[in-house]
Write an enzyme that holds these catalytic residues in place. Sequence first.
Site, short mmCIF file in Angstrom:
data_model
loop_
_atom_site.label_atom_id
_atom_site.label_comp_id
_atom_site.label_asym_id
_atom_site.label_seq_id
_atom_site.Cartn_x
_atom_site.Cartn_y
_atom_site.Cartn_z
N LEU A 1 0.74 -1.23 0.02
CA LEU A 1 0.09 -0.01 0.04
C LEU A 1 0.91 1.20 -0.04
CD1 LEU A 1 -3.03 0.20 -0.01
CD2 LEU A 1 -2.99 0.82 2.39
N ASP A 2 0.69 2.05 -0.96
CA ASP A 2 1.63 3.22 -1.04
C ASP A 2 1.57 4.09 0.06
OD1 ASP A 2 2.12 2.68 -3.68
OD2 ASP A 2 0.81 4.10 -4.48
N ARG A 3 2.83 4.76 0.33
CA ARG A 3 2.67 5.63 1.62
C ARG A 3 1.52 6.59 1.54
NH1 ARG A 3 4.55 10.64 2.66
NH2 ARG A 3 5.39 10.91 0.34
N ARG B 1 -3.84 4.16 -10.23
CA ARG B 1 -3.39 5.65 -10.39
C ARG B 1 -2.89 5.89 -12.06
NH1 ARG B 1 1.55 6.01 -6.34
NH2 ARG B 1 1.73 8.23 -7.07
#
Length: 331
Positions: A133-135, A239
């Site tokens: 999970l991206d920051r 994204r």
Amino acid sequence: MSETPEGFVDISFVVEPNYAGWRLERYLAQKLRRLPRERLLGVIQRGVLCEERRLKPSTPVYPGLSFRIRRPASAEPDTPTEVPVLFEDDWLLVLDKPAGLPLHPTARYHKGTLVSLLRERLGHASAEPAHRLDRETSGLVVCGRTTEACRVLGRLFVSREVHKEYLAICEGHPPEDTFRVDAPIAEGTELIRIAVRIDPVLGKESHTRFEVLSRFTLKGEPFALLRCHPETGRQHQIRVHLREAGFPLVGDKMYGPDPGYFDRFSKRCLEPEAWVRLRLPRHALHATRISFPHPATGLRVTFESPLPGDLQDFIANRTPAGLIFPGVDGA
């Protein structure tokens, strides 16, 4: 265990099941994605601290292998320290990660990570995130509490038995209430190594379904709240697929309306007018729902997390509480 010399910091790693058999060099390149290969090899040559033996770049790693690398200390950005626990049993730990908290140590973040919080503050030394999970992405993170749990969860993710849903705020009004993007994704771009790109030749098949939950207008500009269903699990898939569809994610520095944002941001020189165009200091993506067979019982379990306050405030045209746009240094 020797004490860390003043001016240095130790970063701890525990190898997850899905990296079994990887070379140490490749494993650390995945974890420290912004570190150039020359610097990464230098880190390994200075010594990878493992109680069992000294590790080399070519050393194969295995699930549960624990080691540390020692790096010169540098100023580390502040990260959130409160992580709500939504579920816990002998196998699983399900967390609601706030935006801004990285999962693992990186070239820039050493102690301010979810893994560090699990070990040092939450008392879960053996819990490991089972997926990425991206920051800047908020929402659900599933952790395995044992080596066996991590192994089973890794298999479930690879076999696509895990169903995930995200909420996203995009720019523009998609004309259809439902749409999908089928565009192959390849890792790396000419300018940004950690980015991905749409590549019909070298990319891996990638599919995302989108539902429009609402369309709204703020100060004369169109936006939409979407529910996103990634059918494959590529890095940055939602994204880059939203950009491909022509409806970039609000706040996305890497795949937003200006592809130069990330390059300038990574050099800490994003100008104030760019922040205004980005709308938010983080990208508007939230992991809202996850469903999978429990690794012990095989019965499907489902967890949900509502849209967080900062994204609710954006939709309501309110300034999110505590919102501070960085200055010219991008800090």
